[in-house]
Motif scaffolding. Structure first.
Motif, PDB file in Angstrom:
ATOM      1  N   ALA A  99       9.740  11.282  -1.770  1.00 48.89           N
ATOM      2  CA  ALA A  99       8.402  12.230  -2.071  1.00 48.89           C
ATOM      3  C   ALA A  99       7.165  10.258  -1.904  1.00 48.89           C
ATOM      4  O   ALA A  99       7.829   9.496  -2.275  1.00 48.89           O
ATOM      5  CB  ALA A  99       8.513  11.786  -3.737  1.00 48.89           C
ATOM      6  N   ILE A 100       6.328  10.415  -1.280  1.00 49.12           N
ATOM      7  CA  ILE A 100       5.671  10.039  -1.202  1.00 49.12           C
ATOM      8  C   ILE A 100       4.551   9.886  -1.892  1.00 49.12           C
ATOM      9  O   ILE A 100       3.688  11.614  -2.604  1.00 49.12           O
ATOM     10  CB  ILE A 100       5.074  10.638  -0.031  1.00 49.12           C
ATOM     11  CG1 ILE A 100       5.675  10.079   1.920  1.00 49.12           C
ATOM     12  CG2 ILE A 100       3.444   8.850   0.312  1.00 49.12           C
ATOM     13  CD1 ILE A 100       5.464  10.053   2.866  1.00 49.12           C
ATOM     14  N   PRO A 115      -6.015   9.556   2.164  1.00 44.98           N
ATOM     15  CA  PRO A 115      -4.410   9.955   2.320  1.00 44.98           C
ATOM     16  C   PRO A 115      -4.103  10.129   1.254  1.00 44.98           C
ATOM     17  O   PRO A 115      -2.787  10.962   0.931  1.00 44.98           O
ATOM     18  CB  PRO A 115      -3.902   8.356   2.116  1.00 44.98           C
ATOM     19  CG  PRO A 115      -5.054   7.584   3.096  1.00 44.98           C
ATOM     20  CD  PRO A 115      -6.517   8.453   2.635  1.00 44.98           C
ATOM     21  N   TYR A 116      -5.015  10.534  -0.189  1.00 41.24           N
ATOM     22  CA  TYR A 116      -4.713  10.863  -1.559  1.00 41.24           C
ATOM     23  C   TYR A 116      -3.747  12.396  -0.794  1.00 41.24           C
ATOM     24  O   TYR A 116      -2.660  12.625  -2.316  1.00 41.24           O
ATOM     25  CB  TYR A 116      -5.622  11.352  -2.148  1.00 41.24           C
ATOM     26  CG  TYR A 116      -6.140  11.075  -3.882  1.00 41.24           C
ATOM     27  CD1 TYR A 116      -4.842  11.658  -4.517  1.00 41.24           C
ATOM     28  CD2 TYR A 116      -7.108  10.959  -4.234  1.00 41.24           C
ATOM     29  CE1 TYR A 116      -5.142  11.936  -5.547  1.00 41.24           C
ATOM     30  CE2 TYR A 116      -7.434  11.930  -5.377  1.00 41.24           C
ATOM     31  CZ  TYR A 116      -6.588  11.922  -6.292  1.00 41.24           C
ATOM     32  OH  TYR A 116      -6.128  12.156  -7.433  1.00 41.24           O
ATOM     33  N   PHE A 117      -4.459  13.380  -0.705  1.00 37.87           N
ATOM     34  CA  PHE A 117      -3.863  14.563  -0.778  1.00 37.87           C
ATOM     35  C   PHE A 117      -2.373  14.982   0.499  1.00 37.87           C
ATOM     36  O   PHE A 117      -2.083  13.885   0.618  1.00 37.87           O
ATOM     37  CB  PHE A 117      -4.672  15.193  -0.180  1.00 37.87           C
ATOM     38  CG  PHE A 117      -5.914  14.919  -1.025  1.00 37.87           C
ATOM     39  CD1 PHE A 117      -6.508  14.998  -2.604  1.00 37.87           C
ATOM     40  CD2 PHE A 117      -7.331  14.595  -0.637  1.00 37.87           C
ATOM     41  CE1 PHE A 117      -7.195  14.784  -3.096  1.00 37.87           C
ATOM     42  CE2 PHE A 117      -8.130  14.290  -1.316  1.00 37.87           C
ATOM     43  CZ  PHE A 117      -8.401  14.334  -2.867  1.00 37.87           C
ATOM     44  N   SER A 138      -0.474   6.561  -2.294  1.00 40.36           N
ATOM     45  CA  SER A 138       0.641   5.674  -1.162  1.00 40.36           C
ATOM     46  C   SER A 138      -0.460   6.160  -0.185  1.00 40.36           C
ATOM     47  O   SER A 138      -1.310   6.739   0.309  1.00 40.36           O
ATOM     48  CB  SER A 138       1.421   6.059  -0.718  1.00 40.36           C
ATOM     49  OG  SER A 138       2.217   5.342   0.120  1.00 40.36           O
ATOM     50  N   ARG A 139      -0.494   4.794   0.688  1.00 41.35           N
ATOM     51  CA  ARG A 139      -1.634   4.840   1.823  1.00 41.35           C
ATOM     52  C   ARG A 139      -0.837   5.041   3.027  1.00 41.35           C
ATOM     53  O   ARG A 139      -1.629   4.558   4.009  1.00 41.35           O
ATOM     54  CB  ARG A 139      -2.725   3.384   1.747  1.00 41.35           C
ATOM     55  CG  ARG A 139      -3.238   3.071   0.414  1.00 41.35           C
ATOM     56  CD  ARG A 139      -4.362   4.238  -0.385  1.00 41.35           C
ATOM     57  NE  ARG A 139      -5.571   4.349   0.383  1.00 41.35           N
ATOM     58  CZ  ARG A 139      -6.404   5.719  -0.022  1.00 41.35           C
ATOM     59  NH1 ARG A 139      -5.865   6.285  -0.755  1.00 41.35           N
ATOM     60  NH2 ARG A 139      -7.364   5.126   0.551  1.00 41.35           N
ATOM     61  N   GLN A 140       0.132   4.930   3.291  1.00 45.30           N
ATOM     62  CA  GLN A 140       1.171   5.359   4.518  1.00 45.30           C
ATOM     63  C   GLN A 140       0.509   5.947   5.573  1.00 45.30           C
ATOM     64  O   GLN A 140       1.023   5.626   6.629  1.00 45.30           O
ATOM     65  CB  GLN A 140       2.345   5.114   4.508  1.00 45.30           C
ATOM     66  CG  GLN A 140       3.105   6.776   3.844  1.00 45.30           C
ATOM     67  CD  GLN A 140       4.623   6.271   2.897  1.00 45.30           C
ATOM     68  OE1 GLN A 140       3.722   6.132   1.840  1.00 45.30           O
ATOM     69  NE2 GLN A 140       5.402   6.573   3.074  1.00 45.30           N
ATOM     70  N   THR A 141      -0.478   7.104   5.018  1.00 44.77           N
ATOM     71  CA  THR A 141      -0.654   8.004   6.098  1.00 44.77           C
ATOM     72  C   THR A 141      -1.711   8.001   6.434  1.00 44.77           C
ATOM     73  O   THR A 141      -2.762   8.315   6.822  1.00 44.77           O
ATOM     74  CB  THR A 141      -0.663   9.244   5.727  1.00 44.77           C
ATOM     75  OG1 THR A 141      -1.594   9.814   4.400  1.00 44.77           O
ATOM     76  CG2 THR A 141       0.758  10.162   4.629  1.00 44.77           C
ATOM     77  N   GLN A 142      -2.999   6.773   5.830  1.00 42.29           N
ATOM     78  CA  GLN A 142      -4.322   5.977   6.973  1.00 42.29           C
ATOM     79  C   GLN A 142      -4.545   6.135   8.377  1.00 42.29           C
ATOM     80  O   GLN A 142      -5.958   6.783   8.374  1.00 42.29           O
ATOM     81  CB  GLN A 142      -4.751   4.746   5.836  1.00 42.29           C
ATOM     82  CG  GLN A 142      -6.108   4.737   6.539  1.00 42.29           C
ATOM     83  CD  GLN A 142      -6.613   4.977   5.743  1.00 42.29           C
ATOM     84  OE1 GLN A 142      -6.539   4.816   4.203  1.00 42.29           O
ATOM     85  NE2 GLN A 142      -7.907   6.052   6.013  1.00 42.29           N
ATOM     86  N   GLU A 143      -3.163   6.024   8.748  1.00 45.30           N
ATOM     87  CA  GLU A 143      -3.762   5.752  10.231  1.00 45.30           C
ATOM     88  C   GLU A 143      -4.029   7.811  10.973  1.00 45.30           C
ATOM     89  O   GLU A 143      -4.611   7.575  11.531  1.00 45.30           O
ATOM     90  CB  GLU A 143      -2.410   5.633  10.793  1.00 45.30           C
ATOM     91  CG  GLU A 143      -2.286   4.280  12.262  1.00 45.30           C
ATOM     92  CD  GLU A 143      -1.348   3.729  12.173  1.00 45.30           C
ATOM     93  OE1 GLU A 143      -0.964   4.824  13.816  1.00 45.30           O
ATOM     94  OE2 GLU A 143      -0.942   3.060  12.594  1.00 45.30           O
ATOM     95  N   ILE A 144      -2.884   8.323  10.201  1.00 45.67           N
ATOM     96  CA  ILE A 144      -2.703   9.953  10.786  1.00 45.67           C
ATOM     97  C   ILE A 144      -4.656  10.307   9.787  1.00 45.67           C
ATOM     98  O   ILE A 144      -5.029  11.044  11.079  1.00 45.67           O
ATOM     99  CB  ILE A 144      -1.854  10.898   9.465  1.00 45.67           C
ATOM    100  CG1 ILE A 144      -0.992  10.541   9.818  1.00 45.67           C
ATOM    101  CG2 ILE A 144      -2.390  12.448  10.548  1.00 45.67           C
ATOM    102  CD1 ILE A 144       0.403  10.706   9.410  1.00 45.67           C
ATOM    103  N   VAL A 145      -4.819   9.616   8.943  1.00 45.24           N
ATOM    104  CA  VAL A 145      -6.201  10.309   8.377  1.00 45.24           C
ATOM    105  C   VAL A 145      -7.405   9.767   9.863  1.00 45.24           C
ATOM    106  O   VAL A 145      -8.171  10.584   9.416  1.00 45.24           O
ATOM    107  CB  VAL A 145      -6.388   9.909   6.684  1.00 45.24           C
ATOM    108  CG1 VAL A 145      -8.163   9.852   6.280  1.00 45.24           C
ATOM    109  CG2 VAL A 145      -5.465  10.719   5.444  1.00 45.24           C
ATOM    110  N   GLY A 171       1.234  -0.983  -0.177  1.00 43.99           N
ATOM    111  CA  GLY A 171       0.133   0.038  -0.266  1.00 43.99           C
ATOM    112  C   GLY A 171       0.898   1.492   0.039  1.00 43.99           C
ATOM    113  O   GLY A 171       0.283   2.652   0.282  1.00 43.99           O
ATOM    114  N   TRP A 172       2.385   1.569  -0.040  1.00 43.67           N
ATOM    115  CA  TRP A 172       3.106   2.427  -0.052  1.00 43.67           C
ATOM    116  C   TRP A 172       3.767   2.724  -1.209  1.00 43.67           C
ATOM    117  O   TRP A 172       3.917   1.578  -1.670  1.00 43.67           O
ATOM    118  CB  TRP A 172       3.583   1.899   1.740  1.00 43.67           C
ATOM    119  CG  TRP A 172       4.049   1.725   2.618  1.00 43.67           C
ATOM    120  CD1 TRP A 172       2.837   1.844   3.357  1.00 43.67           C
ATOM    121  CD2 TRP A 172       4.867   2.324   3.351  1.00 43.67           C
ATOM    122  NE1 TRP A 172       3.114   1.557   4.686  1.00 43.67           N
ATOM    123  CE2 TRP A 172       4.287   2.555   4.954  1.00 43.67           C
ATOM    124  CE3 TRP A 172       6.127   3.068   3.949  1.00 43.67           C
ATOM    125  CZ2 TRP A 172       4.492   2.145   6.099  1.00 43.67           C
ATOM    126  CZ3 TRP A 172       6.717   3.437   4.665  1.00 43.67           C
ATOM    127  CH2 TRP A 172       5.783   2.860   6.233  1.00 43.67           C
TER     128      TRP A 172
END
Ligand code: ADP
Ligand code: G3P
Length: 497
Positions: free
Chosen positions: A99-100, A133-135, A104-111, A42-43
Motif C-alpha cells: 500500500a502506498i 502526491p498526497y492523494f 509518500s512522495r514516490q509519485t512526485q514525477e507523475i505529479v 521520501g517513500w
C-alpha cells in the motif's frame, strides 16, 4: 440487536478496535502497531496484508479482553488513514504491491508531469484538491506502471483499487462488495465532488481503468454482512465508513454549517462543515466531502498542518529536552513568555496556507538568555500559530467567523497549548468528554445505519463538553505575537539550500 458498535480505526501507525455502548462511551479498546516500510528516501509504504492481520488481531483482542461475543456487536464502523492506496487481485485477494501511504512522495514525477502538461487547474476544479502526491490517483498510476502486467490485468477487470476502508470492507465481507464512501472517494483525486461521480476524464488522463474503482456509497449504510468464516462465525452488518478526519468532525457532532474541529495529533487537521455548499479555496485549503448521509452530501473545507505533535516528539527524541511529551507543559509554563523565540517546525515543508514543500525548519529570536524552556514553549506555541494560519484562511474563504473550535487528538492534554490557542484565535476552544472522537464518529455512522441510534439528533445530544478554554489575552499582545510568527515563517521560507 447487539449492545455494542465495533469501530475499527485503521491509522497510519497503528490499528485500533473499540467497542462503544449506546451512551457513546468506550467500553474496551485494543491497539496494534504494524510495520512501516521506507524503501527509498521520501517513500512510505505498508503491507496491506499486515494491516488486515492487525485488524483481525485487534478485533479478537477487544472481544477476548472485554469478555464480549461477536454476537453482541450490532454493527461495524470503519475509519481509516485516508488516501493510502491498495491495488489487489480480484480473484486471489492478494495485493499486487505494498500500500502506498498518503505521506509518500514516490509519485512526485507523475505529479510534475501533470503540472507541466497544464492539468493543475482542471484537477483542482473537479476534485477540490491540490495536484500533489498526497492523494491516491498518482499512487494507482505508479503501481500500474511498476508491477509487470498490471495495466493489462486492470483493463481486463482483474484488479481492484481501494483506499483502506474499501480494502477492509472487501476483506470482511469475504470479497463480496467493492465499495467506498463519499469522504474517502473525495481524497482520491479521481472523484468529481460536484457531480458526485468518478471523473472519466481524469481516469483517462491517468489511464486508470474505471472498472477497478469501487462503487461510491453513503458513509452510513449497510454495505454487507461479515463473512462468518472470517468473523467468528457471525454475520454482522458493516454499516459505516469515512476517512479519519471526517469521522472526527462527525464524532465531535459538528453537524451544522459553520462548525469546526481541529485534531492535534502528529499533524493538525482542521475541518469546517460548509453544509451542502462546496466552498472553493484559492488559498491552500482543500474542498472535500465530509460525509454522505440520508441522501445528502455534506461538504467541508480542510486545512493541514504537517508537523504538530511530531514537533513535540522532536523535542523528546531528537533534542532530548524532555522525556515524555507530557513533560512539555511543565517546562513551557516555567517562564512567562517565549521572549521573542519562534520555532517554525517546517521539517517536511509547510502545509496550509503556504504549501511550500521546500521550506525547512528554523528557530528565530534566540539570545544568550535563551534556555531550553524557551525552545519548548516556542515549539508548543508553533502548533497554535500554525492552526491560526489555517483558521484565518478558512474564515476568509468561507466568509464566516468561526467562534468556537472543537479540539481533539493527543496534544489537547496540554492545557497551556489549549489556552494559548484560544488566546491567539480569540475564540473558545472546546474539549468533548469523549477522547476517541474519530472512532466514535465511525461508530455513530454505523449505528445510525443499523438503528442502534435513531437519529442524528440523538447522537448530537450525546456530545457534551468537558472543558472550554476562553480567550484571556489582551488584543495588543496577541497581535504582536502573531506578527512575530508571520515574520518568522517568511524568514524560514527565504532560506533554501
Ligand atoms: N501533553 C502533550 N503536550 C504536547 N503534545 C503532546 C502531549 N501529549 C501527546 N502529545 C503529542 O500528540 C501526538 C499523539 O497524538 P495522537 O492523537 O495519538 O496522534 P496520531 O493519531 O497522529 O498518532 C504525539 O505527536 C505527541 O507528541
Ligand atoms: O492516520 P492519521 O491519524 O495520521 O491520519 C492521516 C490522515 O487521514 C491523512 O490524510
Amino acid at each position: 440487536m447487539g449492545d455494542y458498535i465495533l469501530s475499527i480505526d485503521q491509522g497510519t501507525t497503528s490499528t485500533r478496535a473499540i467497542l462503544f455502548n449506546r451512551e457513546g462511551d468506550m467500553v474496551h479498546s485494543a491497539q496494534r502497531e504494524f510495520r512501516q516500510y521506507f524503501p527509498k528516501p521520501g517513500w512510505v509504504e505498508h503491507n496491506a496484508n499486515e494491516i488486515w492481520g492487525s485488524v483481525l488481531a485487534v478485533i479478537a483482542t477487544v472481544l477476548t479482553e472485554s469478555g464480549k461475543q461477536a454476537e453482541d456487536i450490532d454493527g461495524i464502523g470503519i475509519t481509516n488513514q485516508r488516501e493510502t492506496t491498495v491495488v489487489w487481485n480480484k480473484k486471489t485477494g492478494a495485493p499486487i504491491y505494498h500500500a502506498i501511504v498518503w505521506q509518500s512522495r514516490q509519485t512526485q514525477e507523475i505529479v510534475d508531469g501533470l503540472r507541466e502538461a497544464g492539468h493543475e487547474k482542471q484537477i483542482h476544479e473537479k476534485t477540490g484538491l491540490r495536484l500533489d502526491p498526497y492523494f491516491s490517483a498518482t499512487k494507482v498510476r505508479w503501481i500500474l506502471d511498476h508491477v509487470k502486467g498490471a495495466q493489462q490485468l486492470a483493463e481486463a477487470g482483474d484488479l481492484l483499487f481501494g483506499t483502506i476502508d474499501s480494502f477492509l470492507i472487501w476483506k470482511l465481507s469475504g470479497g463480496k462488495v467493492h465499495v467506498t464512501d463519499y469522504s474517502n472517494a473525495s481524497r482520491t483525486m479521481l472523484y468529481n465532488i460536484g457531480e458526485l461521480k468518478w471523473d472519466l476524464e481524469l481516469c483517462e488522463l491517468l489511464q486508470i481503468p474505471p472498472i477497478m474503482l469501487p462503487e461510491v456509497r453513503p458513509s452510513s449504510e449497510i454495505y454487507a454482512n461479515t463473512d462468518p468464516t472470517i468473523f467468528f462465525g457471525v454475520e454482522v452488518p458493516i454499516a459505516g465508513a469515512a476517512g479519519d478526519q471526517q469521522c472526527a468532525l462527525f464524532g465531535q457532532a459538528c453537524f451544522t454549517k459553520g462548525m469546526a474541529k481541529n485534531t492535534y495529533g502528529t499533524g493538525c487537521f482542521m475541518l469546517l462543515n460548509t453544509g451542502d455548499k462546496m466552498v472553493r479555496s484559492d488559498n491552500g485549503l482543500l474542498t472535500t466531502i465530509a460525509w454522505g448521509l440520508n441522501g445528502e452530501v455534506t461538504y467541508a473545507l480542510e486545512g493541514s498542518v504537517f508537523v504538530a505533535g511530531s514537533a513535540v516528539q522532536w523535542l523528546r527524541d531528537g533534542l532530548r529536552m524532555i522525556q515524555n511529551s507530557s513533560d512539555a507543559e511543565a517546562y513551557a509554563t516555567r517562564i512567562a513568555s517565549s521572549e521573542g523565540v519562534y520555532v517554525v517546525p517546517a521539517f517536511v515543508g509547510l502545509g496550509t496556507p503556504y504549501w511550500d514543500s521546500d521550506a525547512r525548519g528554523a528557530v528565530f529570536g534566540i539570545t544568550r538568555g535563551t534556555e531550553k524552556e524557551h525552545f519548548i514553549r516556542a515549539t508548543i506555541e508553533s502548533l497554535a500559530y500554525q492552526s491560526k494560519d489555517v483558521l484565518l484562511t478558512m474564515e476568509m474563504d468561507a466568509g464566516m467567523e468561526i467562534g468556537i473550535l472543537r479540539a481533539d487528538g493527543g496534544a489537547v492534554a496540554n492545557e497551556f497549548l489549549m489556552q494559548f490557542q484560544s488566546d491567539l484565535l480569540q475564540a473558545d476552544v472546546e474539549l468533548s468528554r469523549y477522547k476517541e472522537t474519530t472512532a466514535l464518529g465511525a461508530a455513530y455512522l454505523a449505528g445510525l445505519a443499523t438503528g442502534f441510534w435513531k437519529s442524528i439528533e440523538e447522537v448530537e445530544s450525546l456530545w457534551s463538553k468537558e472543558k472550554t478554554y476562553s480567550p484571556q489575552m489582551a488584543e495588543d499582545e496577541r497581535d504582536e505575537l502573531y506578527k512575530g510568527w508571520k515574520k518568522a515563517v517568511e524568514a524560514a521560507r527565504v532560506f533554501k539550500l
